[in-house]
Design a protein around this motif. Structure first.
Motif, PDB file in Angstrom:
ATOM      1  N   LEU A 460       0.823  -1.195   0.000  1.00 51.55           N
ATOM      2  CA  LEU A 460       0.000   0.000   0.000  1.00 51.55           C
ATOM      3  C   LEU A 460       0.868   1.260   0.000  1.00 51.55           C
ATOM      4  N   ASP A 461       1.928   1.241   0.800  1.00 48.70           N
ATOM      5  CA  ASP A 461       2.837   2.395   0.859  1.00 48.70           C
ATOM      6  C   ASP A 461       3.549   2.636  -0.465  1.00 48.70           C
ATOM      7  N   LYS A 462       3.809   1.561  -1.200  1.00 49.28           N
ATOM      8  CA  LYS A 462       4.553   1.674  -2.459  1.00 49.28           C
ATOM      9  C   LYS A 462       3.635   1.816  -3.679  1.00 49.28           C
ATOM     10  N   ASP A 463       2.338   1.982  -3.436  1.00 48.43           N
ATOM     11  CA  ASP A 463       1.354   2.119  -4.523  1.00 48.43           C
ATOM     12  C   ASP A 463       1.311   0.896  -5.427  1.00 48.43           C
ATOM     13  N   PHE A 464       1.519  -0.277  -4.848  1.00 44.33           N
ATOM     14  CA  PHE A 464       1.422  -1.522  -5.607  1.00 44.33           C
ATOM     15  C   PHE A 464       0.008  -2.102  -5.581  1.00 44.33           C
ATOM     16  N   ILE A 465      -0.894  -1.479  -4.849  1.00 52.40           N
ATOM     17  CA  ILE A 465      -2.279  -1.947  -4.776  1.00 52.40           C
ATOM     18  C   ILE A 465      -3.139  -0.958  -5.552  1.00 52.40           C
ATOM     19  N   PRO A 466      -3.758  -1.404  -6.657  1.00 49.27           N
ATOM     20  CA  PRO A 466      -4.470  -0.464  -7.533  1.00 49.27           C
ATOM     21  C   PRO A 466      -5.746   0.119  -6.940  1.00 49.27           C
ATOM     22  N   GLY A 467      -6.364  -0.563  -5.986  1.00 50.36           N
ATOM     23  CA  GLY A 467      -7.618  -0.050  -5.448  1.00 50.36           C
ATOM     24  C   GLY A 467      -8.014  -0.752  -4.164  1.00 50.36           C
ATOM     25  N   ILE A 468      -9.097  -0.275  -3.545  1.00 51.34           N
ATOM     26  CA  ILE A 468      -9.542  -0.829  -2.272  1.00 51.34           C
ATOM     27  C   ILE A 468     -10.019  -2.266  -2.414  1.00 51.34           C
ATOM     28  N   ALA A 469     -10.535  -2.611  -3.602  1.00 49.17           N
ATOM     29  CA  ALA A 469     -11.010  -3.974  -3.811  1.00 49.17           C
ATOM     30  C   ALA A 469      -9.854  -4.974  -3.718  1.00 49.17           C
ATOM     31  N   THR A 470      -8.722  -4.622  -4.321  1.00 51.44           N
ATOM     32  CA  THR A 470      -7.549  -5.505  -4.248  1.00 51.44           C
ATOM     33  C   THR A 470      -7.060  -5.625  -2.814  1.00 51.44           C
ATOM     34  N   TYR A 471      -7.019  -4.496  -2.127  1.00 55.98           N
ATOM     35  CA  TYR A 471      -6.578  -4.507  -0.724  1.00 55.98           C
ATOM     36  C   TYR A 471      -7.478  -5.417   0.111  1.00 55.98           C
ATOM     37  N   ASN A 472      -8.799  -5.272  -0.047  1.00 54.38           N
ATOM     38  CA  ASN A 472      -9.737  -6.096   0.720  1.00 54.38           C
ATOM     39  C   ASN A 472      -9.584  -7.574   0.386  1.00 54.38           C
ATOM     40  N   ARG A 473      -9.366  -7.861  -0.874  1.00 55.23           N
ATOM     41  CA  ARG A 473      -9.206  -9.263  -1.275  1.00 55.23           C
ATOM     42  C   ARG A 473      -7.985  -9.883  -0.620  1.00 55.23           C
ATOM     43  N   LEU A 474      -6.832  -9.165  -0.627  1.00 56.62           N
ATOM     44  CA  LEU A 474      -5.619  -9.704  -0.009  1.00 56.62           C
ATOM     45  C   LEU A 474      -5.802  -9.919   1.494  1.00 56.62           C
ATOM     46  N   MET A 475      -6.371  -8.922   2.178  1.00 50.54           N
ATOM     47  CA  MET A 475      -6.560  -9.026   3.621  1.00 50.54           C
ATOM     48  C   MET A 475      -7.567 -10.121   3.966  1.00 50.54           C
ATOM     49  N   ALA A 476      -8.626 -10.241   3.159  1.00 44.85           N
ATOM     50  CA  ALA A 476      -9.633 -11.277   3.418  1.00 44.85           C
ATOM     51  C   ALA A 476      -9.040 -12.666   3.230  1.00 44.85           C
ATOM     52  N   GLY A 477      -8.182 -12.799   2.218  1.00 43.76           N
ATOM     53  CA  GLY A 477      -7.540 -14.087   1.997  1.00 43.76           C
ATOM     54  C   GLY A 477      -6.690 -14.507   3.172  1.00 43.76           C
ATOM     55  N   LEU A 478      -5.914 -13.564   3.729  1.00 38.18           N
ATOM     56  CA  LEU A 478      -5.100 -13.869   4.893  1.00 38.18           C
ATOM     57  C   LEU A 478      -5.952 -14.235   6.112  1.00 38.18           C
ATOM     58  N   ALA A 479      -7.038 -13.479   6.328  1.00 38.33           N
ATOM     59  CA  ALA A 479      -7.906 -13.744   7.483  1.00 38.33           C
ATOM     60  C   ALA A 479      -8.634 -15.077   7.335  1.00 38.33           C
ATOM     61  N   LYS A 480      -9.091 -15.351   6.139  1.00 36.21           N
ATOM     62  CA  LYS A 480      -9.870 -16.591   5.903  1.00 36.21           C
ATOM     63  C   LYS A 480      -9.011 -17.823   6.103  1.00 36.21           C
ATOM     64  N   LYS A 481      -7.778 -17.770   5.559  1.00 34.24           N
ATOM     65  CA  LYS A 481      -6.883 -18.921   5.679  1.00 34.24           C
ATOM     66  C   LYS A 481      -6.509 -19.163   7.137  1.00 34.24           C
ATOM     67  N   THR A 482      -6.269 -18.065   7.876  1.00 32.86           N
ATOM     68  CA  THR A 482      -5.891 -18.189   9.287  1.00 32.86           C
ATOM     69  C   THR A 482      -7.066 -18.755  10.090  1.00 32.86           C
ATOM     70  N   ALA A 483      -8.286 -18.228   9.845  1.00 33.69           N
ATOM     71  CA  ALA A 483      -9.470 -18.717  10.561  1.00 33.69           C
ATOM     72  C   ALA A 483      -9.740 -20.202  10.260  1.00 33.69           C
ATOM     73  N   HIS A 484      -9.516 -20.571   9.001  1.00 35.46           N
ATOM     74  CA  HIS A 484      -9.747 -21.961   8.623  1.00 35.46           C
ATOM     75  C   HIS A 484      -8.795 -22.911   9.353  1.00 35.46           C
ATOM     76  N   GLN A 485      -7.548 -22.431   9.511  1.00 38.22           N
ATOM     77  CA  GLN A 485      -6.573 -23.281  10.209  1.00 38.22           C
ATOM     78  C   GLN A 485      -6.885 -23.361  11.698  1.00 38.22           C
TER      79      GLN A 485
END
Length: 485
Positions: A460-485
């Motif tokens: 996010l700091d380096k402007d490698f995330i094009p929009g809020i949708a991408t940011y939410n997808r990455l964070m949701a993926g991390l949370a979902k995988k952790t919760a599943h484990q």
């Protein structure tokens, strides 16, 4: 022989009229004929004759007022005329004008400057006139019983210029002329220039005759002389005679150098005498003659052409262990051939051996080997090689780098992959968006939410995330995988 000299500045300017631009002719008249290129100087564009001659007169009067000395003339040539966009090509005519002044006399400094200028610009017609004038009007330091010590260096520069363009007859004439002027014999270096000119332009027989003249004149040949003769024989497919010259060279107490050996090794390989060529390389080692990059290239390329890649491996490893490998030898092509032939273990052996003895591979050599290892699914070895590259300041390209990180993350080594990212960053290879996505995906698969979120924040700091949708997808993926484990 004397060069005809203009008598006054006015006369000189009249001569220069032929080399200054003329006004464009009326449309109904044909254009004037173009003078021969070698006897004319480059015309100046779009300036009327009267204006240009006036400017030239003012230019000379401002910077070269009689009576000037040869030192002042030389300064004028170097600092005024040489950099002038309109008049620099008139140097020879101004040289002649200076000689027309009764109180002036050229010395070896002004001779050397004009002859070098004419030679470099390939104005050979004027060069001959300048040399003839020098012969007819010697330098003041030759007024005594000894010749001017700068005669030979001045003529050598001109002779080398003649030889470089194949005007060999002119070169020999100037050599003969110089020989009559100097005290003693011409130097071996000057003979070498002429002999090399004959060899270069495929008049080897004339070169041999000039060598015979050199011996007759009791000028002792040096290593350069013999190298030129060896090269000439090899070029003319008379390799046995080249070996004879090499033998004669040693008999006369002249120590061969790396050029001598390189020429003969190449000749052996051309004759398909591989063992003899390799043996000549080992003779170099015994004599303490240092290898050059060209030596290694000749040996490796010669063996590879014969399909003897493994022998080339053994040769390089042996020379490396003997400590004779030259700095700067690039062995990318050889490693690429080994990888292409499936000889991955031998390729790694050569790289590791040469690298360990100071012949570090280039980035492209390493990445070629890494790609070969990856194609065989030898990921651990590819990772080890990438780590070694970075620690030795050999920076890979971003594609290879990201591919190795992808392999690491795919095999559950995302933490180690991130450490390599940090190391690469310190070495100047900064992660791009692909790198971050690879690592975040790896942390997601491994359920390392905290580490993954840290990287997402960096993205996010380096402007490698094009929009809020991408940011939410990455964070949701991390949370979902952790919760599943």
């Amino acid at each position: 022989m004397s060069v005809k000299k203009p008598q006054t500045l006015t006369t000189t300017l009249n001569v220069l009229r032929h080399h200054l631009p003329t006004p464009s002719p009326p449309p109904h008249l044909p254009p004037p004929p173009t003078p021969p290129p070698e006897t004319s100087l480059t015309p100046l564009p779009t300036l009327p004759i009267s204006t240009t001659l006036t400017e030239l007169t003012n230019f000379l009067n401002n910077h070269l007022t009689p009576s000037f000395t040869s030192t002042q003339l030389l300064h004028f040539f170097k600092s005024k005329l040489h950099h002038h966009p309109k008049f620099t090509h008139l140097d020879f005519h101004i040289f002649n004008y200076a000689a027309s002044i009764d109180s002036f006399r050229h010395d070896h400094n002004t001779y050397e400057w004009i002859i070098r200028a004419l030679t470099i610009t390939h104005r050979f017609h004027y060069l001959k006139l300048a040399l003839d004038f020098m012969v007819a009007n010697p330098c003041p330091c030759a007024d005594g019983i000894f010749a001017c010590p700068r005669i030979e260096p001045i003529f050598r520069f001109a002779i080398n210029g003649y030889c470089s363009v194949g005007r060999l007859d002119d070169a020999v004439k100037m050599f003969d002329c110089m020989s009559r002027l100097i005290d003693g014999k011409a130097s071996v270096a000057l003979y070498n220039v002429v002999i090399h000119g004959f060899v270069k332009f495929r008049e080897f027989e004339k070169g041999l005759r000039f060598y015979e003249r050199m011996v007759k004149d009791r000028v002792r040949p040096d290593v350069v002389t013999f190298n030129v003769l060896i090269s000439g024989y090899c070029r003319n497919y008379r390799f046995d005679l080249a070996l004879g010259v090499f033998k004669e060279m040693k008999e006369k107490g002249c120590v061969p150098n790396v050029v001598s050996f390189n020429t003969l090794i190449k000749g052996f390989f051309r004759e398909r005498k591989i063992e003899e060529g390799v043996g000549m390389a080992y003779e170099m080692v015994e004599l303490g003659c240092e290898f050059s990059v060209v030596t290694c290239e000749i040996l490796v390329d010669g063996l590879c052409r014969e399909g003897r890649l493994l022998e080339a491996c053994d040769l390089l490893i042996d020379f490396s262990r003997k400590g004779v490998m030259p700095r700067g030898f690039e062995y990318y092509d050889f490693i690429d051939r080994l990888c292409g032939e499936g000889e991955m273990d031998r390729a790694r052996e050569v790289v590791n051996e040469l690298w360990g003895n100071g012949s570090a591979p280039s980035s492209i050599t390493c990445t070629t080997l890494i790609e070969g290892l990856r194609s065989l699914r030898r990921v651990e070895e590819a990772i080890e090689l990438l780590d070694r590259m970075l620690r030795d300041d050999i920076v890979p390209d971003s594609v290879t780098y990201n591919c190795v990180l992808q392999d690491m993350c795919g095999s559950g080594k995302t933490v180690l992959a991130n450490k390599l990212r940090l190391l690469a960053s310190r070495k100047g290879l900064h992660a791009d968006s692909v790198t971050y996505n690879i690592l975040v995906s790896g942390y997601t698969r491994e359920g390392r939410r905290k580490e993954g979120e840290t990287l997402v924040q960096e993205m996010l700091d380096k402007d490698f995330i094009p929009g809020i949708a991408t940011y939410n997808r990455l964070m949701a993926g991390l949370a979902k995988k952790t919760a599943h484990q």
